[in-house]
Write a protein that holds these residues in place. Structure first.
Motif, PDB file in Angstrom:
ATOM      1  N   ASP A 122     -24.899  84.512  -8.238  1.00  0.00           N
ATOM      2  CA  ASP A 122     -24.123  85.038  -7.124  1.00  0.00           C
ATOM      3  C   ASP A 122     -22.935  84.150  -6.789  1.00  0.00           C
ATOM      4  O   ASP A 122     -21.814  84.589  -6.820  1.00  0.00           O
ATOM      5  CB  ASP A 122     -24.937  85.296  -5.854  1.00  0.00           C
ATOM      6  CG  ASP A 122     -25.322  86.769  -5.722  1.00  0.00           C
ATOM      7  OD1 ASP A 122     -24.942  87.561  -6.601  1.00  0.00           O
ATOM      8  OD2 ASP A 122     -26.002  87.119  -4.755  1.00  0.00           O
TER       9      ASP A 122
ATOM     10  N   ASN B  15     -30.829  86.432  -7.131  1.00  0.00           N
ATOM     11  CA  ASN B  15     -29.716  85.925  -6.324  1.00  0.00           C
ATOM     12  C   ASN B  15     -30.157  84.685  -5.556  1.00  0.00           C
ATOM     13  O   ASN B  15     -31.314  84.262  -5.630  1.00  0.00           O
ATOM     14  CB  ASN B  15     -29.170  87.002  -5.379  1.00  0.00           C
ATOM     15  CG  ASN B  15     -30.179  87.444  -4.328  1.00  0.00           C
ATOM     16  OD1 ASN B  15     -31.266  86.900  -4.213  1.00  0.00           O
ATOM     17  ND2 ASN B  15     -29.808  88.437  -3.541  1.00  0.00           N
TER      18      ASN B  15
ATOM     19  N   ASP C 113     -19.266  96.067  -8.900  1.00  0.00           N
ATOM     20  CA  ASP C 113     -20.418  95.167  -9.062  1.00  0.00           C
ATOM     21  C   ASP C 113     -21.546  95.771  -9.892  1.00  0.00           C
ATOM     22  O   ASP C 113     -21.982  95.180 -10.871  1.00  0.00           O
ATOM     23  CB  ASP C 113     -20.943  94.709  -7.698  1.00  0.00           C
ATOM     24  CG  ASP C 113     -22.133  93.769  -7.819  1.00  0.00           C
ATOM     25  OD1 ASP C 113     -22.001  92.762  -8.552  1.00  0.00           O
ATOM     26  OD2 ASP C 113     -23.178  94.027  -7.203  1.00  0.00           O
TER      27      ASP C 113
ATOM     28  N   PHE D 250     -22.290  89.033   0.293  1.00  0.00           N
ATOM     29  CA  PHE D 250     -21.544  89.513  -0.863  1.00  0.00           C
ATOM     30  C   PHE D 250     -20.748  90.764  -0.500  1.00  0.00           C
ATOM     31  O   PHE D 250     -19.563  90.888  -0.821  1.00  0.00           O
ATOM     32  CB  PHE D 250     -22.506  89.815  -2.012  1.00  0.00           C
ATOM     33  CG  PHE D 250     -21.844  90.231  -3.297  1.00  0.00           C
ATOM     34  CD1 PHE D 250     -21.400  89.280  -4.196  1.00  0.00           C
ATOM     35  CD2 PHE D 250     -21.675  91.565  -3.611  1.00  0.00           C
ATOM     36  CE1 PHE D 250     -20.790  89.653  -5.390  1.00  0.00           C
ATOM     37  CE2 PHE D 250     -21.069  91.958  -4.792  1.00  0.00           C
ATOM     38  CZ  PHE D 250     -20.627  90.989  -5.682  1.00  0.00           C
TER      39      PHE D 250
ATOM     40  N   ASN E 276     -22.802  91.169 -15.709  1.00  0.00           N
ATOM     41  CA  ASN E 276     -24.080  90.650 -15.224  1.00  0.00           C
ATOM     42  C   ASN E 276     -24.979  90.140 -16.342  1.00  0.00           C
ATOM     43  O   ASN E 276     -25.784  89.244 -16.121  1.00  0.00           O
ATOM     44  CB  ASN E 276     -24.792  91.714 -14.389  1.00  0.00           C
ATOM     45  CG  ASN E 276     -24.221  91.813 -12.995  1.00  0.00           C
ATOM     46  OD1 ASN E 276     -24.301  90.873 -12.212  1.00  0.00           O
ATOM     47  ND2 ASN E 276     -23.630  92.959 -12.680  1.00  0.00           N
TER      48      ASN E 276
ATOM     49  N   THR F 261     -26.034  78.013 -10.660  1.00  0.00           N
ATOM     50  CA  THR F 261     -25.865  79.433 -10.358  1.00  0.00           C
ATOM     51  C   THR F 261     -24.647  79.965 -11.096  1.00  0.00           C
ATOM     52  O   THR F 261     -23.726  79.199 -11.422  1.00  0.00           O
ATOM     53  CB  THR F 261     -25.725  79.674  -8.841  1.00  0.00           C
ATOM     54  OG1 THR F 261     -25.850  81.071  -8.555  1.00  0.00           O
ATOM     55  CG2 THR F 261     -24.386  79.176  -8.313  1.00  0.00           C
TER      56      THR F 261
ATOM     57  N   GLN G 160     -21.452  82.104 -10.629  1.00  0.00           N
ATOM     58  CA  GLN G 160     -20.633  82.583  -9.507  1.00  0.00           C
ATOM     59  C   GLN G 160     -19.813  83.806  -9.892  1.00  0.00           C
ATOM     60  O   GLN G 160     -19.134  83.827 -10.910  1.00  0.00           O
ATOM     61  CB  GLN G 160     -19.698  81.467  -9.034  1.00  0.00           C
ATOM     62  CG  GLN G 160     -18.911  81.816  -7.785  1.00  0.00           C
ATOM     63  CD  GLN G 160     -18.162  80.619  -7.236  1.00  0.00           C
ATOM     64  OE1 GLN G 160     -17.202  80.148  -7.838  1.00  0.00           O
ATOM     65  NE2 GLN G 160     -18.607  80.115  -6.086  1.00  0.00           N
TER      66      GLN G 160
END
Length: 342
Positions: free
Chosen positions: A266, A240, A137, A61, A154, A283, A285
């Motif tokens: 992730d 993750n 992030d 990442f 998030n 997941t 993304q």
């Protein structure tokens, strides 16, 4: 890297005074054994100096984030210096990097804080000296400690996989395990809380919660511990995809890989491939290259016109799965693999 190389204050002053060469900031290693320093990239001493500080220099990442920053620096005539912590959680290493970059005369610093609270004093000192600081992030605590935040939502990322998991269970009783990040790290807390919100659950519904540091081996150990404590677990949330793959390994060893739903966050290429292979059900993304590129552009703009980026910029998140569920909007792994990182 097993040790940290630091530039002395006298050398920093000499470089600032002469402007002879671009400053090279050494990234604190991540324990991977890599000994190569991360140097400055850009168009020379007359360009805008931008610093990028990531949690580690080996996590795919952050590797992709660095690539995005390097490309944007080249395109915008900026000079990029990079540094990283020895491990996810190395606040001391990040503080040193901030201090070195300020001394080197950067116009702005992009940072993924390892410790959302502990890094704040160093950031405030940098801002007091006129340096634009943008979190990438992971938000600081408080979020207002930086000028701006460019990041995935998030909480939303967690909600997407929580809603998906709820739909996939189709009314069956859920026995949940959460494989989290580490105490006090905002990105981990937000994803965890988002998952529970999306699933319609809360912490009292979690039968086993373990921290993994986002590491695959620790994810496997955490899953093994959870299975020992609660053998009937059938839903696993992971911080993750490395942690998810660790959980999958532990479940497979017990012959449970087919009857336990694993969801994650992730969208790295390895993780997205794992979704395609059926190891992970879904997941969320995210897009680290975009975070870094937008951050570099913001620093360059600040250097040119003095206007500071501010507030929160959502850089997007997409649910990736090949097993669609009613009420959970998603894209397939073909899309995920076209847009993955790592």
């Amino acid at each position: 890297m097993s040790s940290t190389i630091r530039l002395s204050s006298s050398l920093l002053k000499a470089v600032a005074a002469t402007g002879v060469a671009a400053l090279t900031l050494t990234a604190c290693g991540s324990g991977s054994g890599s000994g190569s320093p991360s140097g400055s990239t850009g168009s020379g001493s007359g360009s805008v100096k931008v610093g990028l500080i990531t949690k580690t220099d080996t996590n795919p990442f952050f590797v992709k984030m660095k690539e995005g920053a390097q490309k944007a620096a080249k395109e915008n005539g900026a000079e990029l210096s990079t540094a990283a912590g020895k491990f996810d959680g190395d606040n001391a290493g990040q503080v040193t990097a901030v201090e070195n970059m300020v001394a080197a005369g950067v116009k702005g610093i992009l940072i993924t804080p390892s410790d959302s609270k502990a890094i704040v004093p160093a950031i405030r000192k940098a801002r007091a000296k006129g340096v634009l600081v943008i979190a990438l992030d992971s938000p600081t605590d408080p979020e207002s400690a930086v000028d701006a935040l460019f990041a995935t939502d998030n909480v939303k990322a967690g909600e997407l996989i929580g809603e998906y998991a709820k739909a996939a269970m189709k009314g069956r009783s859920a026995k949940i395990a959460t494989l989290d990040l580490a105490p006090g790290v905002s990105v981990g807390v937000q994803r965890h809380d988002g998952f529970l919100k999306g699933f319609g659950a809360d912490d009292k519904d979690v039968l086993c919660a373990q921290d993994t540091g986002g590491d695959q081996a620790k994810g496997q150990t955490a899953m093994e511990n959870c299975l020992q404590k609660e053998p009937d677990i059938n839903v696993v949330y992971t911080i993750n995809e490395p942690a998810a793959l660790g959980a999958y390994t532990a479940l497979k060893a017990k012959g449970r890989e087919k009857d336990v739903l694993i969801v994650s966050v992730d969208g790295g290429c390895t993780g997205t491939q794992a979704v395609k292979d059926g190891k992970i059900a879904a997941t969320s993304q995210q897009y680290p290259l975009k975070m870094a590129a937008e951050g570099v552009k913001a620093v360059v703009a600040y250097a040119k016109d003095g206007k500071k980026a501010s507030g929160y910029t959502d850089t997007g998140v997409t649910l990736i799965t090949d097993t669609t569920q009613a009420g959970a909007t998603s894209k397939d792994t073909a899309y995920g693999l076209e847009n993955c990182w790592g």
